[in-house]
Scaffold this motif. Structure first.
Motif, mmCIF file in Angstrom:
data_model
loop_
_atom_site.group_PDB
_atom_site.id
_atom_site.type_symbol
_atom_site.label_atom_id
_atom_site.label_comp_id
_atom_site.label_asym_id
_atom_site.label_seq_id
_atom_site.Cartn_x
_atom_site.Cartn_y
_atom_site.Cartn_z
ATOM 1 N N LEU A 19 11.177 19.128 33.315
ATOM 2 C CA LEU A 19 12.250 18.497 32.548
ATOM 3 C C LEU A 19 12.046 18.664 31.044
ATOM 4 C CD1 LEU A 19 12.787 15.201 34.586
ATOM 5 C CD2 LEU A 19 14.528 16.946 34.125
ATOM 6 N N VAL A 20 10.813 18.462 30.575
ATOM 7 C CA VAL A 20 10.557 18.612 29.134
ATOM 8 C C VAL A 20 10.617 20.079 28.736
ATOM 9 C CG1 VAL A 20 9.018 18.023 27.232
ATOM 10 C CG2 VAL A 20 9.117 16.534 29.224
ATOM 11 N N PHE A 96 -1.968 19.636 31.867
ATOM 12 C CA PHE A 96 -1.916 20.570 30.735
ATOM 13 C C PHE A 96 -0.485 21.046 30.494
ATOM 14 C CE2 PHE A 96 -1.465 25.007 29.531
ATOM 15 C CZ PHE A 96 -2.037 24.994 28.267
ATOM 16 N N PHE A 97 0.199 21.447 31.549
ATOM 17 C CA PHE A 97 1.575 21.930 31.440
ATOM 18 C C PHE A 97 2.462 20.860 30.802
ATOM 19 C CE2 PHE A 97 5.424 23.505 34.183
ATOM 20 C CZ PHE A 97 6.077 23.936 33.030
ATOM 21 N N PHE A 98 2.333 19.631 31.285
ATOM 22 C CA PHE A 98 3.145 18.534 30.766
ATOM 23 C C PHE A 98 2.876 18.314 29.277
ATOM 24 C CE2 PHE A 98 3.771 13.845 30.166
ATOM 25 C CZ PHE A 98 5.131 13.812 30.394
ATOM 26 N N LEU A 99 1.621 18.227 28.892
ATOM 27 C CA LEU A 99 1.281 17.961 27.494
ATOM 28 C C LEU A 99 1.563 19.164 26.605
ATOM 29 C CD1 LEU A 99 -1.942 15.889 28.146
ATOM 30 C CD2 LEU A 99 0.194 15.040 27.160
ATOM 31 N N LEU A 100 1.500 20.373 27.180
ATOM 32 C CA LEU A 100 1.890 21.567 26.435
ATOM 33 C C LEU A 100 3.344 21.477 25.994
ATOM 34 C CD1 LEU A 100 1.981 24.587 25.523
ATOM 35 C CD2 LEU A 100 2.510 25.120 27.921
ATOM 36 N N PHE A 219 14.452 11.977 29.766
ATOM 37 C CA PHE A 219 14.013 10.998 30.760
ATOM 38 C C PHE A 219 12.739 11.468 31.462
ATOM 39 C CE2 PHE A 219 18.250 9.733 29.759
ATOM 40 C CZ PHE A 219 18.201 8.349 29.820
ATOM 41 N N GLY A 220 12.496 12.779 31.450
ATOM 42 C CA GLY A 220 11.188 13.273 31.856
ATOM 43 C C GLY A 220 10.168 13.063 30.762
ATOM 44 N N PHE A 221 10.579 13.266 29.534
ATOM 45 C CA PHE A 221 9.722 13.089 28.366
ATOM 46 C C PHE A 221 9.172 11.665 28.314
ATOM 47 C CE2 PHE A 221 8.604 12.754 23.919
ATOM 48 C CZ PHE A 221 8.370 14.052 23.477
ATOM 49 N N ASN A 222 10.037 10.681 28.509
ATOM 50 C CA ASN A 222 9.632 9.283 28.402
ATOM 51 C C ASN A 222 9.063 8.726 29.703
ATOM 52 O OD1 ASN A 222 10.456 9.368 25.767
ATOM 53 N ND2 ASN A 222 12.057 7.838 25.958
ATOM 54 N N VAL A 223 9.822 8.802 30.772
ATOM 55 C CA VAL A 223 9.416 8.158 32.028
ATOM 56 C C VAL A 223 8.133 8.776 32.569
ATOM 57 C CG1 VAL A 223 10.084 7.682 34.407
ATOM 58 C CG2 VAL A 223 11.788 7.524 32.579
ATOM 59 N N MET A 224 8.043 10.110 32.562
ATOM 60 C CA MET A 224 6.882 10.769 33.138
ATOM 61 C C MET A 224 5.648 10.699 32.242
ATOM 62 S SD MET A 224 9.426 11.880 35.078
ATOM 63 C CE MET A 224 9.831 12.668 36.632
ATOM 64 N N SER A 225 5.782 10.093 31.056
ATOM 65 C CA SER A 225 4.597 9.875 30.225
ATOM 66 C C SER A 225 3.620 8.906 30.881
ATOM 67 C CB SER A 225 5.000 9.361 28.833
ATOM 68 O OG SER A 225 5.531 10.409 28.046
#
Length: 404
Positions: A19-20, A96-100, A219-225
């Motif tokens: 999503l991000v 890593f992928f998410f934080l990248l 909503f991926g940026f915030n919720v999946m944090s």
């Protein structure tokens, strides 16, 4: 952790990362719709190239700077095999992928401010430096407790700096880095002076599409944090929704229906709520988003006309100021007395915000100042008048239109 729980976390975070990642298409189309038509190709190529450069820089250097982890081991080890220090089923790799995708948002933010006159190669070099060193240094301080800053805040003021999804760590840093870059570049030719004029957006539909893509991905940026199924909460989703709505309505009223303000107002509201989305009451989030929308419209006009700071997409007011407001707002609307969950200190939020934004501005001035004095950061006047599409990429956004 059970196998099913581990697999659930992998899938959960992978969806968040996707999503991000999709938000970067939003950054691209927001810029495509805002710049003049002769710079649309450059906007598209910049965003996807910056993402590629960011991936390499973060993989080789940046992630290690922030979290002390590298992936220079066998595939069996890094996927979390028996005896490995990595999380099983490749959970560490998905993290890593998410934080990248967060790290790569920094060059995407900057891209909008320096549009239409920045040298392509110089911006890629700046992106590599920022994602390898500058962003992860502050990321590690806030999200990994490095250098004792968070411990000091907690010991002195009762609570550490709360930035759940990056109002300051991502957006504030990106926006204030962009301000340094814009100041080093100077205004576009023909923008100011006796015969200067404003340049209207080239395509409201593309601009709107970019905003919608960013809103959905947010909503991926915030919720999946939360980074796990165990930690996820619908409160973050509700707060994001209300803040986005507040930003839209504030920009609609203050911007007198201007479509550029309205669509960016949604983003300003979302930027502002990132920090406190895990602790605010939805009403507090609505107010936070509304103030974010107001800040964007008001300071965009001040920058563009009164101060003559040629920030093309208004990324400093949108990300820098709304992000700073979000960091501070978490220390207000996150308090129990205002309906929040508590566990936050206004002073810690204020200090963390000032430190993050001040650090980013200084780094932006230094990085782009050094590049300006060495390899140069700006297209020539002739190239700028021609447009970056032809000057850099040798093709227009609609190549067939030039064929008789």
């Amino acid at each position: 952790m059970s196998q099913s729980q581990l697999g659930g976390d992998v899938f959960f975070l992978l969806i968040g990362a996707i999503l991000v990642f999709a938000m970067h298409g939003g950054f691209a189309f927001l810029e495509v719709g805002t710049v003049r038509k002769k710079n649309q190709v450059n906007a598209l190529v910049k965003i996807i190239s910056d993402f590629a450069i960011s991936t390499v820089a973060y993989f080789l250097i940046g992630y290690g700077v922030a979290y002390g982890i590298n992936f220079f081991a066998s595939a069996a080890t890094i996927q979390g095999g028996e005896g490995s220090s990595f999380d099983g089923q490749g959970l560490s790799l998905v993290k890593f992928f998410f934080l990248l995708t967060f790290a790569a948002a920094i060059p995407a933010i900057i891209s909008g401010g320096i549009a239409e006159r920045a040298k392509f190669g110089s911006q890629l070099a700046a992106s590599a430096i920022i994602v390898a060193l500058i962003y992860p240094f502050f990321e590690g301080i806030i999200w990994n407790g490095q250098f004792g800053f968070q411990s000091w805040l907690e010991a002195t003021f009762g609570y550490a700096f709360n930035d759940f999804a990056g109002s300051v760590v991502v957006h504030g840093v990106g926006g204030w880095l962009a301000l340094g870059a814009v100041l080093m570049l100077g205004a576009r030719h023909g923008r100011y002076g006796d015969r200067g004029r404003a340049f209207p957006p080239s395509s409201i539909p593309w601009l709107a599409l970019g905003s919608w893509m960013l809103c959905v991905g947010w909503f991926g940026f915030n919720v999946m944090s939360a980074q796990s199924l165990e930690g996820v909460t619908g409160l973050v989703a509700m707060n994001s929704l209300l803040a986005m709505t507040g930003g839209i309505l504030a920009a609609l009223v203050i911007g007198r229906g201007d479509p550029g303000f309205v669509h960016n107002g949604a983003l300003a509201g979302l930027v502002a709520v990132c920090a406190g989305s895990n602790i605010m009451h939805p009403i507090g989030s609505f107010i936070t988003g509304g103030i974010g929308g107001f800040l964007f419209v008001h300071f965009f006009n001040l920058c563009q006309e009164k101060w003559q700071i040629d920030d093309v997409l208004g990324v400093w007011p949108l990300h820098g100021l709304a992000g700073a407001w979000g960091g501070i707002a978490a220390g207000i609307f996150g308090l129990e007395m205002l309906g929040g969950l508590g566990g936050v200190s206004f002073i810690s939020q204020l200090i963390g915000t000032v430190v993050g934004c001040g650090y980013a501005l200084i780094c932006g001035l230094v990085v782009y100042g050094v590049l300006k004095q060495t390899i140069g950061i700006r297209l020539s006047e002739d190239e700028e008048i021609m447009g970056a599409d032809l000057a850099v990429h040798n093709i227009q956004s609609e190549p067939e239109s030039g064929i008789n």
